[in-house]
Scaffold this motif. Structure first.
Motif, PDB file in Angstrom:
ATOM      1  N   ASN A 251      11.787 -11.752   8.146  1.00 45.06           N
ATOM      2  CA  ASN A 251      13.109 -11.184   8.440  1.00 45.06           C
ATOM      3  C   ASN A 251      13.354  -9.815   7.812  1.00 45.06           C
ATOM      4  O   ASN A 251      14.191  -9.059   8.292  1.00 45.06           O
ATOM      5  CB  ASN A 251      14.206 -12.169   8.003  1.00 45.06           C
ATOM      6  N   GLN A 252      12.627  -9.489   6.731  1.00 42.11           N
ATOM      7  CA  GLN A 252      12.901  -8.216   6.046  1.00 42.11           C
ATOM      8  C   GLN A 252      11.807  -7.172   6.228  1.00 42.11           C
ATOM      9  O   GLN A 252      12.100  -5.988   6.336  1.00 42.11           O
ATOM     10  CB  GLN A 252      13.121  -8.481   4.545  1.00 42.11           C
ATOM     11  N   GLU A 259       6.975  -8.010  14.351  1.00 46.44           N
ATOM     12  CA  GLU A 259       8.090  -7.113  14.698  1.00 46.44           C
ATOM     13  C   GLU A 259       8.145  -6.893  16.215  1.00 46.44           C
ATOM     14  O   GLU A 259       9.217  -6.904  16.826  1.00 46.44           O
ATOM     15  CB  GLU A 259       7.921  -5.772  13.964  1.00 46.44           C
ATOM     16  N   LYS A 263      11.285  -8.003  18.543  1.00 47.44           N
ATOM     17  CA  LYS A 263      12.005  -7.010  19.366  1.00 47.44           C
ATOM     18  C   LYS A 263      12.100  -7.466  20.818  1.00 47.44           C
ATOM     19  O   LYS A 263      13.103  -7.261  21.485  1.00 47.44           O
ATOM     20  CB  LYS A 263      11.289  -5.648  19.294  1.00 47.44           C
ATOM     21  N   LYS A 266      14.674 -10.193  21.057  1.00 43.47           N
ATOM     22  CA  LYS A 266      15.997  -9.711  20.619  1.00 43.47           C
ATOM     23  C   LYS A 266      16.726 -10.730  19.736  1.00 43.47           C
ATOM     24  O   LYS A 266      17.868 -11.091  19.970  1.00 43.47           O
ATOM     25  CB  LYS A 266      16.873  -9.340  21.828  1.00 43.47           C
ATOM     26  N   LYS A 267      16.016 -11.185  18.703  1.00 43.33           N
ATOM     27  CA  LYS A 267      16.609 -12.147  17.760  1.00 43.33           C
ATOM     28  C   LYS A 267      16.754 -11.444  16.418  1.00 43.33           C
ATOM     29  O   LYS A 267      15.850 -10.738  15.983  1.00 43.33           O
ATOM     30  CB  LYS A 267      15.669 -13.350  17.641  1.00 43.33           C
ATOM     31  N   GLU A 268      17.895 -11.642  15.762  1.00 41.11           N
ATOM     32  CA  GLU A 268      18.112 -10.906  14.517  1.00 41.11           C
ATOM     33  C   GLU A 268      17.476 -11.599  13.312  1.00 41.11           C
ATOM     34  O   GLU A 268      16.583 -11.067  12.679  1.00 41.11           O
ATOM     35  CB  GLU A 268      19.614 -10.689  14.284  1.00 41.11           C
ATOM     36  N   THR A 269      17.950 -12.790  12.986  1.00 33.04           N
ATOM     37  CA  THR A 269      17.410 -13.506  11.822  1.00 33.04           C
ATOM     38  C   THR A 269      16.706 -14.767  12.305  1.00 33.04           C
ATOM     39  O   THR A 269      17.303 -15.575  13.004  1.00 33.04           O
ATOM     40  CB  THR A 269      18.552 -13.881  10.843  1.00 33.04           C
TER      41      THR A 269
END
Length: 563
Positions: A251-252, A259, A263, A266-269
């Protein structure tokens, strides 16, 4: 559905832990059920620390493995990193090879072809090593039973280091080192590591012997977390620590390959569940549809632009995999109805043109409809090959063992296995498998189970309660996301069927006809609508979710079943 409620710990124990931690009794109950019954255990559960990882040299043969790798580096030998075509295997190969690349220029990778070579160490892989003057093979997520193949390699002057997590047979291969915490003579304190986890312990040991800073190994934890999730190993002990910190890396600061996938979707966490259902299937799709090398290339790539290209190819493989799995599942369901086998205790289906790469997924899909031990066969060369999947509580590996006279070869675990047999053995095998399961499988196991952690009241469900439960993550075997039960619920009058074909159930409920109401969604529970009409009281088994609507976040019950 069969509901089973886990035993409630002693009231005294619950009260003591609740007081020590400053939490409500329902939280203390969940912790004690997970064997977290002291302040210290709770501290390490909620704050998994890398300092709590065990010394890698506690693993049997670790010193021998490190010494042989250092010898290879000192003598300028060519090293081959070999692993299986599934997620655990490909992440292991990416981890080991990319780490060795930082200390040695002569490292190559090898993933066997699912169709030409099959599972595990292969003669073709050993011949590849011999043809390319490689004198050391590091096998990951396989090899602990490869006695003849390791002997064959030795004849060609090639040494083996095996990093495996499967249960060994009576005899071990003649390898330089066998790292496997499931070895009977290995006293390593934690034996539930996946193959990539064993690989991580090996690179940790190399780093330790070279006095490297442990921080330098943190970027590899995204691979370990992915393998832990995809290989469905218990998320306890070291696995929990590795998964927790690996998710932070994903996640970070994810590697380029991850990555690129993130992308695309389109998932954030990402949670461990996302890793299992988003990253895992895409990595697997390469080995299922084309070749596992594509996954290793993606996971080793450091340039984001190139990784994005690889990821879009893999996205296409995953899309092809979904199409194949959907159409084969439908053909298999048709076959069961046509042959009037709905009443059987097993599902065994065969069609010779089914894609070998997806028959395991199809077996799992069939269990969703007919909940019973399942085998899906296809033709593989001049033999039939099958993937087996089982229901909770029934050991399909043992059942296959009892049918051994009708099988050429088989292997696997309690709930998932693979086998090959000759076409003329198929009908006899099918009859014997049905006979074995009918005689040994308890009828209750053929009804899907909902395992309920605890009975609670709606009043217990507060934002603080949910916030603490979220900190139980990462979830997985032996630390599943909690399922609750609440009695005497009534719908507030707005319950309805929803979805394009009215298959889902939506409602808002109160308990004992009073108190705060809470929203519910029950996927595929539309046919239970009549149970909640006219304020009829019911009980529900559910998980607690967050529902986001127009920027507002509220808690809701995700219904698993109602009665």
């Amino acid at each position: 559905m069969r509901w089973t409620l886990k035993p409630k710990p002693e009231a005294q124990k619950i009260a003591k832990l609740a007081q020590e931690l400053g939490v409500e009794a329902p939280i203390a109950t969940l912790l004690i059920q997970r064997d977290i019954d002291t302040f210290e255990k709770a501290k390490s559960f909620f704050r998994p620390s890398l300092d709590a990882l065990h010394d890698p040299f506690l693993m049997k043969d670790m010193d021998k493995a490190v010494a042989r790798i250092e010898q290879a580096i000192a003598q300028g030998e060519n090293i081959l990193v070999f692993g299986d075509y599934d997620v655990d295997g490909t992440t292991s190969v990416a981890l080991m090879s990319s780490y060795l690349d930082t200390i040695h220029p002569q490292v190559a990778t090898y993933i066997p072809d699912r169709y030409a070579e099959g599972y595990g160490v292969s003669y073709m892989g050993i011949d590849f090593a011999a043809d390319n003057d490689m004198t050391l093979i590091i096998a990951l997520d396989c090899g602990v039973k490869a006695i003849e193949k390791v002997a064959y390699a030795k004849e060609k002057g090639i040494d083996f280091i095996i990093c495996d997590h499967h249960r060994p047979g009576d005899q071990l291969p003649d390898a330089v080192a066998i790292l496997d915490p499931k070895r009977e003579d290995c006293t390593y304190p934690y034996d539930e590591l996946c193959g990539c986890g064993v690989g991580f312990k090996l690179i940790s040991a190399i780093a330790l012997s070279r006095k490297q800073n442990f921080e330098e190994l943190l970027p590899y934890l995204d691979l370990v977390a992915t393998a832990i999730g995809a290989d469905i190993v218990p998320i306890t002990g070291e696995n929990r620590i590795l998964a927790y910190h690996g998710l932070n890396v994903i996640n970070q600061a994810p590697r380029a390959g991850f990555e690129a996938i993130i992308k695309q979707v389109k998932k954030e966490t990402l949670t461990i569940t996302d890793v299992v259902f988003i990253i895992g299937p895409r990595i697997n799709a390469a080995g299922r549809m084309v070749h596992g090398n594509h996954a290793v290339s993606l996971l080793r790539e450091t340039d984001l632009e190139t990784a994005t290209k690889f990821a879009s190819e893999i996205e296409q493989y995953n899309s092809d995999r979904k199409e194949a799995d959907k159409s084969i599942t439908q053909q298999a369901l048709d076959q069961i109805i046509e042959n009037q086998e709905e009443g059987n205790k097993t599902t065994v289906v065969f069609q010779e043109d089914w894609h070998k790469g997806v028959i395991g997924i199809v077996a799992s899909r069939l269990i969703e409809t007919y909940y019973r031990p399942t085998l899906v066969f296809t033709r593989s060369g001049d033999k039939y090959a099958a993937s087996a999947r089982s229901v909770k509580g029934f050991d399909v590996y043992n059942a296959l063992h009892e049918c051994a006279e009708h099988i050429e070869q088989f292997g696997g675990h309690k709930y998932a296995a693979g086998l090959t047999l000759l076409p003329e053995q198929y009908e006899a095998f099918k009859a014997k498998f049905e006979e074995v399961v009918a005689a040994s499988c308890d009828e209750r196991l053929l009804v899907p189970e909902i395992s309920i952690d605890s009975e609670i009241n709606l009043a217990d469900i507060t934002p603080k309660f949910h916030r603490i439960i979220k900190q139980f993550a990462p979830f997985g075997p032996r630390n599943m996301s909690p399922t609750f039960m609440t009695k005497n619920l009534t719908d507030t009058g707005y319950g309805k069927k929803v979805g394009a074909d009215q298959t889902h159930l939506k409602a808002a409920v109160v308990q004992n006809s009073r108190g705060t109401q809470i929203g519910c969604i029950g996927f595929n529970l539309g046919d239970k609508y009549d149970l909640i009409t006219n304020k009829k009281p019911f009980m529900a088994a559910y998980a607690i979710d967050e529902n986001e609507w127009n920027g507002n976040v509220s808690l809701q019950l995700r219904l698993k079943d109602i009665k």
